[in-house]
Structure formats: C-alpha cells, structure tokens
Design a protein around this motif. Structure first.
Motif, PDB file in Angstrom:
ATOM      1  N   LEU A  89       0.830  -1.212   0.000  1.00 15.49           N
ATOM      2  CA  LEU A  89       0.000   0.000   0.000  1.00 15.49           C
ATOM      3  C   LEU A  89       0.860   1.257   0.000  1.00 15.49           C
ATOM      4  CD1 LEU A  89      -2.879  -0.984   2.444  1.00 15.49           C
ATOM      5  CD2 LEU A  89      -2.985  -0.808  -0.047  1.00 15.49           C
ATOM      6  N   THR A 148      -1.857   3.719  -2.864  1.00 11.24           N
ATOM      7  CA  THR A 148      -3.268   3.562  -3.201  1.00 11.24           C
ATOM      8  C   THR A 148      -3.950   2.701  -2.145  1.00 11.24           C
ATOM      9  OG1 THR A 148      -4.804   3.037  -5.011  1.00 11.24           O
ATOM     10  CG2 THR A 148      -2.946   1.521  -4.676  1.00 11.24           C
ATOM     11  N   THR A 149      -5.189   2.356  -2.384  1.00 14.62           N
ATOM     12  CA  THR A 149      -5.929   1.476  -1.476  1.00 14.62           C
ATOM     13  C   THR A 149      -5.888   0.048  -2.023  1.00 14.62           C
ATOM     14  OG1 THR A 149      -8.019   1.783  -2.628  1.00 14.62           O
ATOM     15  CG2 THR A 149      -7.498   3.366  -0.870  1.00 14.62           C
ATOM     16  N   LYS A 150      -6.156  -0.914  -1.152  1.00 10.86           N
ATOM     17  CA  LYS A 150      -6.094  -2.306  -1.616  1.00 10.86           C
ATOM     18  C   LYS A 150      -7.162  -2.604  -2.670  1.00 10.86           C
ATOM     19  CE  LYS A 150      -8.356  -4.434   2.404  1.00 10.86           C
ATOM     20  NZ  LYS A 150      -8.134  -5.393   3.482  1.00 10.86           N
ATOM     21  N   GLU A 151      -8.248  -1.842  -2.703  1.00 12.48           N
ATOM     22  CA  GLU A 151      -9.275  -2.033  -3.730  1.00 12.48           C
ATOM     23  C   GLU A 151      -8.760  -1.664  -5.124  1.00 12.48           C
ATOM     24  OE1 GLU A 151     -10.830  -1.800   0.181  1.00 12.48           O
ATOM     25  OE2 GLU A 151      -9.841  -0.155  -0.892  1.00 12.48           O
TER      26      GLU A 151
END
Length: 186
Positions: free
Chosen positions: A113, A118-121
């Motif tokens: 991350l 960014t986000t894990k999504e």
C-alpha cells in the motif's frame, strides 16, 4: 466461486531473469516473522494464522528477492494486456526450496500500500510462474489448483478475498514472481 484469470504467457528470457535473481540479495523469512503480516489479520484470518503458525512453523518460509532490474522484463504492451498502470509497481521474486510453502492466507497488501500509494481495492496483483513445470510445484486458489502450467503463466485472482497457498512438494527449487500495481482507470 473464485475467479482465476489466466492472462497467457509472459515471453521473456528466463535465464537472464534467474541470473539477476542469483545476483540479488535474498532474504529468507517466514510470514510469521513479519510484523506487518500478523498485525493486519483479524477475525477468521487471525484465527487461521495463529493455527498455521504452530502447524507450519518449520516449513513456511521462502526467499524474497527484490531488484530494480525486474522491471526491464515488462513492456508497455504487457501492462495494457493485463489492465495495470506501468508505474508505480511492486515486483518481487520468491524462491521456495523443496518442502517449503506459503500457508493458506488472503492478502492484506500491507507493505505494498505504501509503495503503490493507493488502497487495496485499487491494487492489481499478478502471479507468474518463473520455473518451468516441475513435479510438486502447485498453487492453490480457493477451490482450484494451478499445477503443471507452462513457464511464464500469468495468473490473476482476487488475492484480497480468495484464500491461496503455494507449495513446493517437489525436488527442485521453485521460483515465482508477483507484480503489483494500480488498476487502469484508478
């Protein structure tokens, strides 16, 4: 049901890649030795991780290999093909000696991350077989087993949701490469 996507074969010079791996620092560790792995586990993940740390403590290690030269093996066409931005990236090669494996887990993307910002999504992760098919080299994803696949096979699944585990139950070292980046459009 788990959805495994086969993106085909990565056509690169594997001898050259292994030469770079062999000249790189190789850090031997168990996931149970990594604080970032343990601290992000909750609920069922935490319970299973605790059990696995007792059951598999002597066989759940691998060598993690990082080298900035790994990016040289990927073209812009590759990133278009798999739907991933070409920058930033987090690329690692993992070496599993005979008898070693990764315990069943889902990815929380903890260390990546920060690297990817960014986000894990929004993270896309690919698993690539670096070793040619060998006896005992298997990758378990949900209800599927990926076994005896050609060298360079590129696999994508939802690593955040799908339980997975890799094993070297063979007689030769096994190498895999993971590449994480940001999904196109994110």
């Amino acid at each position: 049901m788990d959805k495994v996507i086969n993106h085909g074969i990565l056509g690169i010079d594997y001898k050259q890649l292994i030469d770079i791996v062999n000249e790189s620092e190789q850090t031997k560790s168990s996931v149970y030795d990594r604080a970032d792995y343990i601290k992000t586990r909750t609920g069922e993940q935490k319970d299973i991780t605790k059990k696995c740390s007792d059951w598999y403590k002597h066989s759940s290690y691998s060598y993690k290999i990082k080298n900035k030269k790994f990016i040289e093996f990927f073209t812009e066409d590759f990133f278009v093909r798999v739907g991933m931005k070409s920058d930033p990236l987090d690329i690692s090669v993992f070496k599993f000696e005979p008898g070693q494996f990764t315990p069943p887990h889902v990815d929380n993307m903890g260390a990546s991350l920060a690297v990817l910002g960014t986000t894990k999504e929004n993270i896309k992760k690919l698993w690539i077989s670096i070793s040619p098919p060998e006896f005992g080299h298997a990758f378990f994803v949900g209800n599927e087993v990926i076994y005896n696949v050609p060298q360079g096979t590129i696999i994508e699944t939802d690593f955040v949701s799908d339980w997975h585990s890799g094993v070297n139950a063979g007689i030769t070292d096994r190498y895999i490469l993971t590449i994480m980046g940001v999904k196109n459009g994110q």
